[in-house]
Design a protein around this motif. Structure first.
Motif, PDB file in Angstrom:
ATOM      1  N   ILE A   1       0.844  -1.192   0.000  1.00 36.27           N
ATOM      2  CA  ILE A   1       0.000   0.000   0.000  1.00 36.27           C
ATOM      3  C   ILE A   1       0.883   1.248   0.000  1.00 36.27           C
ATOM      4  O   ILE A   1       1.836   1.351   0.775  1.00 36.27           O
TER       5      ILE A   1
ATOM      6  N   GLN B   1      -7.123  -4.520   7.505  1.00 38.23           N
ATOM      7  CA  GLN B   1      -7.394  -3.254   8.192  1.00 38.23           C
ATOM      8  C   GLN B   1      -8.705  -3.312   8.958  1.00 38.23           C
ATOM      9  O   GLN B   1      -8.797  -2.828  10.076  1.00 38.23           O
ATOM     10  N   HIS B   2      -9.718  -3.920   8.365  1.00 36.92           N
ATOM     11  CA  HIS B   2     -10.996  -4.027   9.081  1.00 36.92           C
ATOM     12  C   HIS B   2     -10.822  -4.815  10.374  1.00 36.92           C
ATOM     13  O   HIS B   2     -11.260  -4.392  11.443  1.00 36.92           O
TER      14      HIS B   2
ATOM     15  N   ASP C   1      -8.285 -10.214   0.408  1.00 32.94           N
ATOM     16  CA  ASP C   1      -8.463  -8.772   0.355  1.00 32.94           C
ATOM     17  C   ASP C   1      -7.482  -8.076   1.288  1.00 32.94           C
ATOM     18  O   ASP C   1      -7.362  -8.440   2.454  1.00 32.94           O
TER      19      ASP C   1
ATOM     20  N   LEU D   1      -7.747  -5.022   2.376  1.00 28.77           N
ATOM     21  CA  LEU D   1      -8.444  -4.240   3.400  1.00 28.77           C
ATOM     22  C   LEU D   1      -9.020  -5.107   4.510  1.00 28.77           C
ATOM     23  O   LEU D   1      -9.345  -4.605   5.587  1.00 28.77           O
ATOM     24  N   LEU D   2      -9.160  -6.408   4.270  1.00 27.04           N
ATOM     25  CA  LEU D   2      -9.656  -7.292   5.328  1.00 27.04           C
ATOM     26  C   LEU D   2      -8.781  -7.153   6.571  1.00 27.04           C
ATOM     27  O   LEU D   2      -9.266  -7.103   7.694  1.00 27.04           O
TER      28      LEU D   2
ATOM     29  N   LEU E   1     -16.936 -10.068  -1.957  1.00 33.55           N
ATOM     30  CA  LEU E   1     -15.980  -9.500  -2.905  1.00 33.55           C
ATOM     31  C   LEU E   1     -15.767 -10.391  -4.116  1.00 33.55           C
ATOM     32  O   LEU E   1     -15.234  -9.952  -5.124  1.00 33.55           O
TER      33      LEU E   1
ATOM     34  N   ARG F   1      -7.462  -3.178  -5.276  1.00 32.92           N
ATOM     35  CA  ARG F   1      -8.573  -2.234  -5.111  1.00 32.92           C
ATOM     36  C   ARG F   1      -8.260  -0.919  -5.806  1.00 32.92           C
ATOM     37  O   ARG F   1      -7.652  -0.026  -5.192  1.00 32.92           O
TER      38      ARG F   1
ATOM     39  N   ILE G   1      -4.005   0.636  -3.261  1.00 27.43           N
ATOM     40  CA  ILE G   1      -4.141  -0.641  -2.565  1.00 27.43           C
ATOM     41  C   ILE G   1      -4.207  -1.772  -3.581  1.00 27.43           C
ATOM     42  O   ILE G   1      -5.106  -1.772  -4.437  1.00 27.43           O
ATOM     43  N   PRO G   2      -3.271  -2.720  -3.507  1.00 24.72           N
ATOM     44  CA  PRO G   2      -3.306  -3.843  -4.445  1.00 24.72           C
ATOM     45  C   PRO G   2      -4.654  -4.536  -4.420  1.00 24.72           C
ATOM     46  O   PRO G   2      -5.179  -4.857  -3.362  1.00 24.72           O
TER      47      PRO G   2
ATOM     48  N   TYR H   1     -17.644 -11.613   4.205  1.00 22.69           N
ATOM     49  CA  TYR H   1     -16.947 -10.489   3.583  1.00 22.69           C
ATOM     50  C   TYR H   1     -16.235 -10.926   2.308  1.00 22.69           C
ATOM     51  O   TYR H   1     -16.372 -10.306   1.255  1.00 22.69           O
ATOM     52  N   LEU H   2     -15.469 -12.018   2.416  1.00 25.35           N
ATOM     53  CA  LEU H   2     -14.746 -12.507   1.238  1.00 25.35           C
ATOM     54  C   LEU H   2     -15.721 -12.921   0.148  1.00 25.35           C
ATOM     55  O   LEU H   2     -15.474 -12.726  -1.045  1.00 25.35           O
TER      56      LEU H   2
END
Lengths: 253, 637, 200
Positions: free
Chosen positions: A86, B262-263, B257, B259-260, C51, A104, A101-102, C47-48
Motif C-alpha cells: 500500500i 485493516q478491518h 483482500d 483491506l480485510l 468481494l 482495489r 491498494i493492491p 466479507y470474502l
C-alpha cells in the motif's frame, strides 16, 4: 451543580452536531469530477511512481515516472493502482490523499487553479525507503501542457554527439535495459521507471536528487548508498562508461 | 463431602485477634524463596510484578523514542539507517500499546480490584499467575527478537501486503504476530478474572450502585477486551497462516483482500485505545473524589458515560481507513460516531469539574496529575474531533498531526492519570509515601515537556510532514520544529526519570504511610499498608458507596469463616447478598509450567505448523496437573 | 480500623452451584470470547464472499455428506448431554459415571467423521481465499471439539476416583455440559455457511 453540568453537556452536543454537519457538507462540496476529466494512471511501487498518460488513442499513450504534468483549470482524475504494497498519493497543496491498494483500484480528482510546482510524497508506510518516495505535480497553462504532451509522446531523439552515443551503447549493453524502457531504442524493460525523457525531469530517484549529469552519475555509481534498500542494484561501470552513460541520460530531454 | 464436622474446622470466632491474624497468614501466605515466587497466586504479588514489568517496558519504549527524536532532529541524519529506524518505530508503538499501556491498566486492576470490593483474592488466582508469565514471555519474545536484529519492521499495525509473505522476509513479522497471541491470551485471562471478581466476589451490601467508579471502569473495560481482542487474534493468526502455510486471506490475486486486514485490525484497534483510556477514567474519578474531599458528582452519569463510551468504541473503526477508497457515505457514518464519542467524555469532564468546584480541593501530586490530564486530554479530544471529519482527515491522515493527536489522548488521557494513581496507591502497595517534592518536579517537567514536545507536531503535520519516515530532506521546512521537538523531548525524559527515581527511592526510604494517609473512602484503605496476604481479617460488610467516610470509627464486617482453608465470600450480582463461602486456590506451580509449555508451543509455531499438534501435548499435561484436585480443605464442599 | 461484626457467614455453604459458582461464570465468559471469535470468522467468510465474482472460488461445492453426518451426531448428542447435566444436578454418581462415558464417545465420533470432512471440502487451504476460510472455520471448530473432549475424558477419569463424589465435580460436569452445548450451537451457523451458502 446539575444545571451547569447539564448546560455544558447540551452546548457540547450542539457544537459536535454542528461540526458533524459541517463535515458532511464539506465532503459533498469536495466531490469534483465528471466526464470531461483528464485521466492519468498512477501505479505505486517500492519506492517510485509509475505515471501513465493513456490519451484518447493508443498512439497517444506514454509512460513517465515521478513527475506528473497537469493542465491548469481542468479536472484531472488520477486512477490509482497498487502493485506491491500500500502506498498513498498525497499532494498537500492540491488535494487530500488517497491510498493505492493492491486489488482495489482507487480514484482521486484534483483541479489546479494556478500554474506551479506542487510537491507530493507517499503517505503510507511502504517499507525501507518510504521516506524517499516523493513526486512532483506540475500544473501548466493549457498551451504549455499540450507542448509537454507532444514532447513526451515523442521517441527518444537520436543524437550526433559522440559521448552521448557511447553512453547509449553502455546503456543498451549493460543490464540497464532489463529494467528500464527508453522508447525508440531496444531498451524495453518495465520493472523500473521509464527513462525516455528522464533528462527533462526536475528530480531523479523519486525526488531524491535534482537532475544533473553529476547526480545521474552518482546515482548510477551507487544507488544503495543514496537510497539504501531500493530495488536498483549497483551495476559496476568504469569511470569512462559512467561519464558517457550519464551524458546520455542527461540528454534525454 | 458435605460439611459434616463443623466442630472440626476452625472458625475465626474461635480465635483472639493476634491468633486469628497468625492463622490466616499461615494459610494465605506465599513462602519465601524460588518456589514461592514461581507458585504464588496472591493477586497483590502478581499485581506488583505486573506493574513493575509494565513500567520497565515503558522505560524501554522511552529509550526508543529518544533515539527516534535524535534521528529526526536533523534532516538526512545518519544516526539510524532505514532498516534500524523501521524496527525502532515499530517496536516503540508495539511495545507501548501491547506491553505497557494495556498491561499496566490490567495490572493496577489485578492489585486493586479485590481490595476495593472487599475480598481476599482475585477470581481464578492460578489463571492470574499464568497470565503474568504469558505477558512476560510475550514481551521477552519481542525484545529478544529486536536485540537479535529480528525485530518487526512493519509498523505496530503491520499492514498487509507489507507484512505478508511476499514483502516481509524472514521471521520479523511473525515475531510481532505471535507476541500478539501471548499478550492477548494474557489480557483475556485477566479480563475474565476481573469480571467474575466484580460480579461475584463483592463485599456483602456492595450493590451495583455502591461499586467504586474505578471498579465500574474495570468491569466495562474487561467486557471491551473480551469482545475486541478476538478480532486481533483472528487477524494475527490469519497473517501467520498466510506467511507459514500459504493461505490467501490477504492475497487479492486469489480472492483475498488487503483491506480485510485493516478491518480486522481496527475493529480491535479502536476499542484498544478505550481499553487503555477507560481504566484511567476510573482512576481520575477516584482521585477527584479523594482530593476534592467529597463523593464524585454525577455517579450515575459517570457510569452511563463509561458504558456509552464502550459501546460507541466498537462503531468507530473505519475512521482509520478514511483514505482507503471506501464509499464516502459509509465513511460519513463513522464521522458521526467518532464525533459522538466526544459527548460521554465531555459528560465525565464536566462531572469532575463540578466535583472539584463544589469540594475543598487538596492540591497534592495526584491531583496535579489529574489537572494535567484534563488540560492535555481535552486538547487531544479537540484534535480528535478534527480528524473525525473525513475531508480534514484526508489531509492530516498519516502525518505528524495524527502523531500529536494520539500522544495527547494517550499520554494525557492515560499516562497522566496513571502517574497520579501511582502516587496515590504507592503508599497502600508499599507502606511508604512517595516524595511530594519530587512529585511536583516530575509533574511539571512531564507536563511542560510533553506539551512542548508534542504540540508542534500538529503544525508539522499541517506543514505536510508524513509519519513513519526515517529522515526528511533539507529543502523541507520541517527542520526547525523537529529540532525544537527533539530538544524538548529531553525535558519530558527528565520528568520521567525523576518519577522513576522517586518510586525506587521511596520504596525503601519513603515516609511510613499508615492505613489511610489520604483519608480516602474506599475499602482498600481499611486494611494495613501494605495489606496482609489475606487482605482483610474479616470480610467487610458495606452499607453505602463511600464506606470509610460513612463509618469513620469502626468497619462493619462479617464473621464465621474458616481459618484452616482459604475462603472468601461469593455474593449475588445485583444486591451483593452473601451466597457461599467459596474456597480460593492455594499456591501452585502448575500455572508456571503451563505458561512454559504454551510459550514453547507458540514460539515453535513461528517456525513450523506442527508445533500446534506436538506442542499442545505438554500444554494438555500441564493443564491436567493444574486442575487435578488435591484433596486439600479447599476441595471440601 | 476497629471492626464490629454485623453478619455471620458460618451458615453459608462452602461451595456454590450454578450462578454461585465462579467456574460457571468463567465458562460463560469463555463462551463469550470464543463465540465472538466464531462470529468474526463467519463475518470474514461473508466479507470474502461479497468481494468474489463466483463463490466458491474456482472449486466445486463441498460434499454435503460428512458435514451433515457431523451435524446429526452433534445435535443428537444434546440429549445425553442434557441428561448428564440433570444427573449431576441430582448428584447421582453412578448415572453421571455412565453419562460421562457416553459423552466421551460422543466427542470422539464427530472427530472421526471430521477427519473425512476436511478433504470433502473439495478445496485446499492454500488454493485460494475461499479454501483458506473454510478450512479455518472447520479447524477452529475442530479445536473446540478436541479441547472439550480432553476436558470430558479427564472428568471421566476423575468421576471414578475418590475425588468423584463431590459437589465440585458435579458442578464441573455441569459446566462441561454447558460448554458442549456451546460447541454444538456454534457449529450450526458454521455448517450453514460452509455447506449451504454455496448451494444458493
Amino acid at each position: 451543580m446539575t444545571i451547569p453540568v447539564a448546560s455544558a453537556v447540551t452546548v457540547s452536543v450542539i457544537i459536535i452536531g454542528a461540526f458533524t454537519l459541517a463535515s458532511f457538507n464539506t465532503t459533498r462540496a469536495l466531490n469534483v469530477g465528471g466526464s470531461d476529466d483528464f485521466i492519468i494512471k498512477i501505479r505505486g511501487l517500492q519506492w517510485w511512481w509509475d505515471v501513465e498518460y493513456p490519451g484518447s488513442s493508443p498512439e497517444q499513450r506514454f509512460q513517465t515516472a515521478n513527475e506528473i504534468h497537469i493542465p491548469v483549470g481542468r479536472n484531472v482524475r488520477f486512477q490509482l493502482e497498487g502493485i506491491d504494497v500500500i502506498h498513498s498519493f498525497w499532494v498537500p497543496s492540491l488535494a487530500g490523499k488517497q491510498d493505492l491498494i493492491p486489488g482495489r483500484p482507487n480514484e482521486l480528482s484534483v483541479r489546479a487553479e494556478r500554474p506551479g510546482v506542487y510537491r507530493g510524497q507517499c503517505a503510507e508506510f511502504c517499507g525501507m525507503q518510504h521516506a524517499h518516495m516523493a513526486f512532483f505535480v506540475i500544473a501548466d497553462e493549457p498551451s504549455v501542457f499540450e507542448q509537454w504532451l507532444r514532447a513526451q509522446r515523442a521517441l527518444a531523439a537520436p543524437s550526433s554527439d559522440a559521448e552521448v552515443l557511447a553512453g547509449q551503447q553502455v546503456f543498451l549493453s549493460k543490464s540497464c535495459a532489463a529494467c528500464h524502457m527508453i522508447r525508440g531504442t531496444s531498451a524495453t524493460g518495465t520493472t523500473g521507471p521509464d527513462l525516455t525523457h528522464v533528462g527533462g525531469r526536475q528530480y531523479i530517484a523519486a525526488g531524491l536528487l535534482e537532475t544533473t549529469r553529476g547526480s545521474l552519475a552518482a546515482w548510477i555509481a551507487d544507488p544503495q548508498t543514496l537510497k539504501p534498500g531500493n530495488n536498483m542494484p549497483m551495476v559496476p561501470l568504469s569511470s569512462e562508461e559512467l561519464r558517457s552513460v550519464s551524458a546520455y541520460l542527461a540528454s534525454l530531454k | 463431602m458435605m460439611d459434616d464436622a463443623k466442630s472440626k474446622d476452625q472458625r475465626d470466632s474461635d480465635f483472639d485477634r493476634p491468633a486469628l491474624e497468625a492463622g490466616l497468614a499461615s494459610i494465605w501466605k506465599t513462602p519465601a524463596g524460588l518456589w514461592g515466587a514461581l507458585a504464588t497466586v496472591d493477586h497483590k504479588i502478581i499485581g506488583q510484578r505486573y506493574i513493575v514489568t509494565a513500567f520497565a517496558f515503558l522505560a524501554l519504549g522511552g529509550v526508543l523514542a529518544v533515539l527516534i527524536r535524535i534521528q529526526l532532529a536533523q534532516p538526512e541524519a545518519r544516526l539510524l539507517g532505514p532498516d534500524r529506524y523501521n524496527q525502532i518505530f515499530t517496536m516503540h508503538g508495539t511495545n507501548m500499546m501491547f506491553l505497557f499501556a494495556v498491561p499496566v491498566m490490567e495490572a493496577m486492576a489485578v492489585y486493586l480490584i479485590p481490595l476495593m470490593v472487599g475480598t481476599r483474592n482475585i477470581a481464578f488466582p492460578r489463571l492470574n499467575a499464568f497470565s503474568y508469565w504469558m505477558f512476560l514471555a510475550g514481551g521477552a519474545l519481542l525484545w529478544i527478537a529486536f536485540a537479535l536484529d529480528m525485530g518487526p519492521d512493519v509498523g505496530w499495525f503491520a499492514y498487509v501486503p507489507l507484512s505478508g509473505p511476499q514483502y516481509a522476509a524472514g521471521k520479523r513479522a511473525d515475531m510481532w504476530a505471535q507476541m500478539i497471541t501471548f499478550t492477548e491470551v494474557s489480557a483475556l485471562a485477566v479480563s475474565v478474572e476481573i469480571v467474575v471478581t466484580i460480579f461475584k466476589q463483592r463485599a456483602p451490601g456492595m450493590s451495583l450502585d455502591r461499586i467504586p467508579l474505578f471498579v465500574w471502569s474495570m468491569l466495562v473495560t474487561s467486557f471491551v477486551v473480551i469482545l475486541a481482542m478476538p478480532a486481533i487474534m483472528i487477524a494475527s493468526t490469519s497473517l501467520i497462516l498466510d506467511r507459514l502455510i500459504g493461505t490467501h486471506f490477504f492475497n487479492p490475486a486469489e480472492g483475498g483482500d488487503v483491506l480485510l486486514w485493516q478491518h480486522l485490525f481496527w475493529f480491535f484497534g479502536h476499542p484498544e485505545v478505550y481499553i487503555i483510556f477507560l481504566p484511567a477514567v476510573g482512576m481520575v474519578s477516584t482521585l477527584v473524589a479523594t482530593f476534592a474531599r467529597r463523593p464524585v458528582f454525577g455517579y450515575l452519569a459517570l457510569v452511563m458515560a463509561l458504558i456509552a463510551t464502550a459501546v460507541l468504541a466498537f462503531g468507530l473503526w473505519v475512521h482509520h481507513m478514511f483514505v482507503t477508497g471506501l464509499p464516502r457515505l459509509g465513511e460519513s457514518f463513522f464521522t458521526a460516531s467518532s464525533m459522538a464519542i466526544a459527548i460521554p467524555a465531555g459528560v465525565q469532564i464536566f462531572c469532575w469539574l463540578a466535583t472539584l468546584w463544589d469540594g475543598k480541593p487538596v492540591f497534592k501530586t495526584p491531583l496535579l496529575f489529574v489537572i494535567g490530564f484534563m488540560f492535555t486530554f481535552v486538547i487531544g479530544g479537540l484534535s480528535g474531533v478534527m480528524v473525525a471529519s473525513v475531508p480534514f482527515d484526508t489531509q492530516v491522515h498519516d502525518t505528524y498531526f495524527v502523531v500529536a493527536h494520539f500522544h495527547y489522548v494517550l499520554i494525557g488521557g492515560a499516562v497522566f492519570p496513571l502517574l497520579g494513581a501511582v502516587y496515590y496507591w504507592f503508599p497502600k502497595i508499599t507502606g511508604r509515601m512517595m516524595s511530594e517534592r519530587l512529585g511536583r518536579w516530575s509533574f511539571w517537567l512531564i507536563f511542560v515537556g510533553f506539551n512542548l514536545t508534542f504540540f508542534p507536531m500538529h503544525i508539522l503535520g499541517l506543514q505536510g510532514m508524513p509519519r513513519r519516515i526515517y529522515t526528511y530532506q533539507p529543502d523541507m521546512p520541517w527542520h526547525g520544529l523537529n529540532l525544537f521537538v527533539s530538544g524538548c523531548a529531553l525535558i519530558l525524559t527528565a520528568g520521567f526519570l525523576v518519577f522513576f527515581v522517586d518510586a525506587i527511592r521511596s520504596a525503601r526510604r519513603g515516609e511510613p504511610a499508615g492505613d489511610n494517609p489520604w483519608d480516602a473512602p474506599t475499602l482498600e484503605w481499611a486494611t494495613s499498608s501494605p495489606p496482609p496476604s489475606y487482605n482483610f481479617p474479616f470480610i467487610p460488610v458495606v452499607e453505602g458507596s463511600n464506606p470509610l467516610w460513612e463509618q469513620r470509627e469502626t468497619l462493619a464486617v462479617g464473621g464465621g469463616m474458616r481459618v484452616d482453608r482459604r475462603e472468601l465470600i461469593i455474593t449475588t450480582v445485583g444486591a451483593a447478598e452473601a451466597e457461599a463461602r467459596e474456597a480460593s486456590p492455594r499456591n501452585s506451580i502448575w500455572p508456571f509450567w503451563t505458561a512454559i509449555a504454551t510459550s514453547v508451543m507458540l514460539i515453535w509455531s513461528i517456525f513450523s505448523p506442527w508445533a500446534v499438534v506436538w506442542g499442545s501435548i505438554p500444554v494438555a499435561i500441564a493443564l491436567i496437573g493444574w486442575f487435578w484436585p488435591e484433596g486439600t480443605p479447599e476441595d471440601d464442599s | 480500623m476497629r471492626e464490629r461484626v454485623v453478619a455471620d457467614f458460618s451458615g453459608l455453604p462452602p461451595h456454590g452451584m450454578h450462578t454461585a459458582s465462579p467456574t460457571w461464570w468463567g465458562t460463560l465468559a469463555f463462551m463469550l470470547i470464543e463465540g465472538t471469535g466464531f462470529a468474526l470468522a463467519i463475518a470474514v467468510y461473508l466479507y470474502l464472499m461479497s468481494l468474489a465474482t463466483t463463490w466458491p472460488i474456482n472449486s466445486p461445492r463441498p460434499n454435503l455428506l460428512p458435514g451433515t453426518l457431523v451435524t446429526l451426531v452433534l445435535v443428537g448428542s444434546v440429549v445425553p448431554n442434557y441428561l448428564i447435566s440433570r444427573w449431576a444436578e441430582q448428584q447421582d454418581l453412578p448415572k453421571v459415571q455412565f453419562g460421562i462415558i457416553v459423552m466421551s464417545l460422543l466427542g470422539i465420533v464427530p472427530l472421526i467423521i471430521r477427519f473425512f470432512e476436511f478433504p470433502a471440502l473439495n478445496v485446499n487451504w492454500d488454493s485460494n481465499a475461499y479454501g483458506s476460510i473454510v478450512w479455518t472455520l472447520l479447524g477452529l471448530h475442530t479445536t473446540h471439539i478436541i479441547t472439550d473432549l480432553v476436558d470430558t475424558l479427564v472428568l471421566a477419569v476423575l468421576m471414578f476416583t475418590r475425588h468423584g463424589d463431590n459437589p465440585r465435580r458435579f458442578g464441573d460436569v455441569q459446566d462441561n455440559a454447558m460448554y458442549w452445548n456451546f460447541v454444538v450451537l456454534a457449529w450450526l451457523p458454521i455448517y450453514g455457511c460452509v455447506y449451504w451458502i454455496p448451494q444458493l
